[in-house]
Design a protein around this motif. Structure first.
Motif, PDB file in Angstrom:
ATOM      1  N   ILE A 153       0.845  -1.196   0.000  1.00 22.83           N
ATOM      2  CA  ILE A 153       0.000   0.000   0.000  1.00 22.83           C
ATOM      3  C   ILE A 153       0.882   1.249   0.000  1.00 22.83           C
ATOM      4  O   ILE A 153       0.536   2.264   0.569  1.00 22.83           O
ATOM      5  N   GLU A 154       2.040   1.133  -0.653  1.00 18.09           N
ATOM      6  CA  GLU A 154       2.953   2.266  -0.716  1.00 18.09           C
ATOM      7  C   GLU A 154       2.762   3.017  -2.039  1.00 18.09           C
ATOM      8  O   GLU A 154       1.724   2.919  -2.651  1.00 18.09           O
ATOM      9  N   GLN A 155       3.818   3.686  -2.498  1.00 21.09           N
ATOM     10  CA  GLN A 155       3.641   4.566  -3.654  1.00 21.09           C
ATOM     11  C   GLN A 155       3.111   3.853  -4.900  1.00 21.09           C
ATOM     12  O   GLN A 155       2.286   4.404  -5.632  1.00 21.09           O
ATOM     13  N   GLY A 156       3.580   2.642  -5.138  1.00 17.26           N
ATOM     14  CA  GLY A 156       3.114   1.899  -6.312  1.00 17.26           C
ATOM     15  C   GLY A 156       1.602   1.746  -6.308  1.00 17.26           C
ATOM     16  O   GLY A 156       0.949   1.825  -7.353  1.00 17.26           O
ATOM     17  N   PHE A 157       1.044   1.549  -5.116  1.00 16.75           N
ATOM     18  CA  PHE A 157      -0.407   1.429  -4.973  1.00 16.75           C
ATOM     19  C   PHE A 157      -1.075   2.764  -5.302  1.00 16.75           C
ATOM     20  O   PHE A 157      -2.024   2.830  -6.086  1.00 16.75           O
ATOM     21  N   TYR A 158      -0.543   3.853  -4.725  1.00 19.15           N
ATOM     22  CA  TYR A 158      -1.170   5.159  -4.959  1.00 19.15           C
ATOM     23  C   TYR A 158      -1.027   5.627  -6.409  1.00 19.15           C
ATOM     24  O   TYR A 158      -1.915   6.287  -6.946  1.00 19.15           O
ATOM     25  N   ASN A 159       0.092   5.260  -7.058  1.00 19.93           N
ATOM     26  CA  ASN A 159       0.227   5.546  -8.492  1.00 19.93           C
ATOM     27  C   ASN A 159      -0.871   4.834  -9.275  1.00 19.93           C
ATOM     28  O   ASN A 159      -1.448   5.385 -10.210  1.00 19.93           O
ATOM     29  N   ARG A 191      -7.685 -10.134   5.121  1.00 21.85           N
ATOM     30  CA  ARG A 191      -7.372  -9.007   6.000  1.00 21.85           C
ATOM     31  C   ARG A 191      -6.764  -7.856   5.206  1.00 21.85           C
ATOM     32  O   ARG A 191      -7.157  -6.696   5.353  1.00 21.85           O
ATOM     33  N   ASP A 192      -5.786  -8.197   4.345  1.00 23.77           N
ATOM     34  CA  ASP A 192      -5.136  -7.159   3.537  1.00 23.77           C
ATOM     35  C   ASP A 192      -6.112  -6.543   2.539  1.00 23.77           C
ATOM     36  O   ASP A 192      -6.057  -5.339   2.264  1.00 23.77           O
ATOM     37  N   ALA A 193      -7.000  -7.378   2.009  1.00 18.74           N
ATOM     38  CA  ALA A 193      -8.011  -6.863   1.076  1.00 18.74           C
ATOM     39  C   ALA A 193      -8.883  -5.824   1.788  1.00 18.74           C
ATOM     40  O   ALA A 193      -9.206  -4.779   1.224  1.00 18.74           O
ATOM     41  N   ASP A 194      -9.238  -6.111   3.031  1.00 19.83           N
ATOM     42  CA  ASP A 194     -10.074  -5.171   3.798  1.00 19.83           C
ATOM     43  C   ASP A 194      -9.373  -3.827   3.983  1.00 19.83           C
ATOM     44  O   ASP A 194      -9.976  -2.768   3.881  1.00 19.83           O
ATOM     45  N   ARG A 195      -8.082  -3.911   4.234  1.00 26.71           N
ATOM     46  CA  ARG A 195      -7.283  -2.694   4.417  1.00 26.71           C
ATOM     47  C   ARG A 195      -7.288  -1.860   3.136  1.00 26.71           C
ATOM     48  O   ARG A 195      -7.455  -0.641   3.175  1.00 26.71           O
ATOM     49  N   VAL A 196      -7.111  -2.550   2.008  1.00 28.12           N
ATOM     50  CA  VAL A 196      -7.073  -1.869   0.715  1.00 28.12           C
ATOM     51  C   VAL A 196      -8.435  -1.250   0.384  1.00 28.12           C
ATOM     52  O   VAL A 196      -8.516  -0.124  -0.101  1.00 28.12           O
ATOM     53  N   ILE A 197      -9.509  -1.991   0.689  1.00 30.73           N
ATOM     54  CA  ILE A 197     -10.854  -1.448   0.439  1.00 30.73           C
ATOM     55  C   ILE A 197     -11.044  -0.169   1.261  1.00 30.73           C
ATOM     56  O   ILE A 197     -11.562   0.830   0.771  1.00 30.73           O
ATOM     57  N   GLY A 198     -10.570  -0.205   2.517  1.00 32.32           N
ATOM     58  CA  GLY A 198     -10.647   0.985   3.364  1.00 32.32           C
ATOM     59  C   GLY A 198      -9.912   2.163   2.746  1.00 32.32           C
ATOM     60  O   GLY A 198     -10.405   3.290   2.753  1.00 32.32           O
ATOM     61  N   LEU A 199      -8.724   1.905   2.193  1.00 38.61           N
ATOM     62  CA  LEU A 199      -7.939   2.978   1.573  1.00 38.61           C
ATOM     63  C   LEU A 199      -8.631   3.514   0.323  1.00 38.61           C
ATOM     64  O   LEU A 199      -8.595   4.718   0.053  1.00 38.61           O
ATOM     65  N   LEU A 200      -9.264   2.619  -0.436  1.00 42.44           N
ATOM     66  CA  LEU A 200      -9.970   3.061  -1.645  1.00 42.44           C
ATOM     67  C   LEU A 200     -11.197   3.896  -1.270  1.00 42.44           C
ATOM     68  O   LEU A 200     -11.514   4.880  -1.930  1.00 42.44           O
ATOM     69  N   GLU A 201     -11.877   3.474  -0.187  1.00 39.65           N
ATOM     70  CA  GLU A 201     -13.056   4.228   0.257  1.00 39.65           C
ATOM     71  C   GLU A 201     -12.680   5.598   0.802  1.00 39.65           C
ATOM     72  O   GLU A 201     -13.478   6.516   0.786  1.00 39.65           O
ATOM     73  N   ALA A 202     -11.436   5.711   1.290  1.00 38.83           N
ATOM     74  CA  ALA A 202     -10.995   6.983   1.869  1.00 38.83           C
ATOM     75  C   ALA A 202     -10.557   7.985   0.796  1.00 38.83           C
ATOM     76  O   ALA A 202     -10.261   9.141   1.110  1.00 38.83           O
ATOM     77  N   GLN A 203     -10.501   7.556  -0.465  1.00 38.61           N
ATOM     78  CA  GLN A 203     -10.149   8.482  -1.550  1.00 38.61           C
ATOM     79  C   GLN A 203     -11.257   9.530  -1.673  1.00 38.61           C
ATOM     80  O   GLN A 203     -12.414   9.242  -1.387  1.00 38.61           O
ATOM     81  N   ASN A 204     -10.872  10.717  -2.126  1.00 42.91           N
ATOM     82  CA  ASN A 204     -11.901  11.745  -2.169  1.00 42.91           C
ATOM     83  C   ASN A 204     -12.771  11.713  -3.421  1.00 42.91           C
ATOM     84  O   ASN A 204     -13.543  12.607  -3.690  1.00 42.91           O
ATOM     85  N   ARG A 205     -12.636  10.632  -4.203  1.00 46.18           N
ATOM     86  CA  ARG A 205     -13.616  10.414  -5.279  1.00 46.18           C
ATOM     87  C   ARG A 205     -14.079   8.973  -5.188  1.00 46.18           C
ATOM     88  O   ARG A 205     -13.424   8.131  -4.601  1.00 46.18           O
ATOM     89  N   LYS A 206     -15.262   8.744  -5.762  1.00 44.85           N
ATOM     90  CA  LYS A 206     -15.894   7.429  -5.637  1.00 44.85           C
ATOM     91  C   LYS A 206     -15.224   6.441  -6.593  1.00 44.85           C
ATOM     92  O   LYS A 206     -15.199   6.645  -7.799  1.00 44.85           O
ATOM     93  N   ILE A 207     -14.667   5.382  -6.031  1.00 43.03           N
ATOM     94  CA  ILE A 207     -14.125   4.294  -6.848  1.00 43.03           C
ATOM     95  C   ILE A 207     -14.986   3.060  -6.572  1.00 43.03           C
ATOM     96  O   ILE A 207     -15.097   2.614  -5.439  1.00 43.03           O
ATOM     97  N   ASN A 208     -15.612   2.572  -7.625  1.00 44.47           N
ATOM     98  CA  ASN A 208     -16.482   1.411  -7.503  1.00 44.47           C
ATOM     99  C   ASN A 208     -15.638   0.163  -7.225  1.00 44.47           C
ATOM    100  O   ASN A 208     -14.733  -0.143  -7.989  1.00 44.47           O
TER     101      ASN A 208
END
Lengths: 90, 275
Positions: B127-133, B153-170
């Motif tokens: 979930i470092e820069q490669g992920f955010y890129n 568990r890791d998938a849940d973490r990633v879903i949380g990070l995607l939900e925290a983006q300031n635009r909607k990602i389905n």
């Protein structure tokens, strides 16, 4: 039991599948809490501060106060159950 | 209409992100020759999507060359031999994730949207820069997870990070490497367990399938095979591609064990338990 017991093997109350699911649910719940930056001592601090404010308006039963974080779908709710004895005079 | 960008991510490594990207990509391109599909390998420094697609010998330029202006995007795209409507934008192998920034990704993908209908981004693990890129310009995300605790568990973490983006990602879930027999004997979490925990929409389930290894050896994604074994991974990937294009395909039913002996024994066991 006899023959039937031999066929079905010893009773397995909790399967490893159930165990995995239960452990995972608990772990993920804690993960989500941590991500929200609210470890247990912070939760207690929040409860104490909250009670101070509530106590200005109501006389509350501090001993029966319950504060928890509850999980609902993908959201976590802060639930406070604070029994009120009476309204404080203004 | 500008193309849609779909991100493949998981948090944990080794759950089948790259395999899923490759197979769903070829399935999409094979289903409709009028749909132009581009795949981007974002695993800079550890690229592998090229090898999964069998395109490793045809790389000239890579994504870092493009964002640094050493070449045009068109020059870096490797066209697939089998499917003329499929292209790969390879990762650089000698650089690291910091060679590209999220802003550069947004610019690059805006350009690719004019050339392609679908852009699939294969995110690196972590979930470092490669992920955010990888997230920077994504419209939708496919979260790949196996039914194992650490992957979920890791998938849940990633879903949380995607939900925290300031635009909607389905967000969609793909459960990979399911072993139906183990689920049936309660030795592995099943589809329902994982869906209940992650609570996102299920896009598809891929069964564990040895032919994935063989097809990867050959550089020919299993989804490209001329015929598919019923309830195999190749068919499961084709079904996912159909669902992505709006076709309703029922989920595969893996309930029954293939071994007739095991099947009968399980029936007997179930009968005894109920009586």
């Amino acid at each position: 039991m006899g023959l039937l017991g031999w066929l079905t093997g010893p009773p397995k109350d909790v399967t490893s599948r159930d165990e995995a699911k239960k452990r995972l649910q608990l772990t993920i719940f804690h993960d989500r809490m941590e991500v929200m930056e609210l470890p247990p001592d912070r939760l207690n601090a929040l409860r104490d501060e909250l009670l101070l404010v509530i106590a200005k308006y109501f006389e509350v039963d501090i001993g029966r106060t319950e504060c928890t974080l509850e999980q609902d779908e993908r959201e976590v709710a802060f639930v406070a159950n604070i029994p009120v004895k009476r309204l404080r005079g203004s | 209409m500008p193309g849609k960008t779909i991100l493949f991510t998981s948090g944990k490594g080794g759950v089948g992100k790259t395999t899923s990207t490759a197979n769903i990509g070829v399935a999409l391109a094979s289903q409709d020759p009028n749909i132009n599909v581009c795949m981007i390998d974002m695993d800079i420094g550890l690229r592998n999507l090229d090898i999964q697609l069998g395109l490793e010998n045809r790389i000239v330029y890579n994504i870092v060359d493009v964002v640094e202006g050493a070449c045009k995007a068109r020059q870096a795209l490797v066209k697939d031999k089998r499917l003329p409507n499929l292209a790969l934008l390879p990762a650089a192998q000698t650089r690291d994730k910091s060679a590209v920034s999220p802003e550069q990704m947004i610019t690059l993908i805006a350009e690719l949207r004019e050339m392609f209908d679908l852009i699939l981004i294969d995110s690196p693990a972590g979930i470092e820069q490669g992920f955010y890129n990888s997230v920077a310009a994504a419209d939708e995300a496919i979260i790949v997870s196996t039914p194992e605790m650490s992957a979920v568990r890791d998938a849940d973490r990633v879903i949380g990070l995607l939900e925290a983006q300031n635009r909607k990602i389905n967000c969609w879930l793909v459960i990979n490497r399911l072993r139906p027999a183990m689920v049936q004997s309660n030795d592995m979490m099943g589809v329902d367990d994982v869906v209940e925990i992650l609570n996102i929409k299920l896009l598809g389930v891929i069964p564990e399938d040895e032919r994935i290894i063989v097809s990867t050896n050959k550089g020919e994604p299993l989804a490209l095979a001329k015929s598919h074994k019923p309830n195999g991974a190749g068919q499961a990937y084709q079904n996912i591609a159909l669902r992505l294009t709006g076709v309703e395909v029922p989920l595969m039913v893996f309930g029954e064990s293939e071994n007739i002996f095991v099947k009968q024994f399980n029936k007997l066991k179930a009968l005894i338990k109920f009586s």
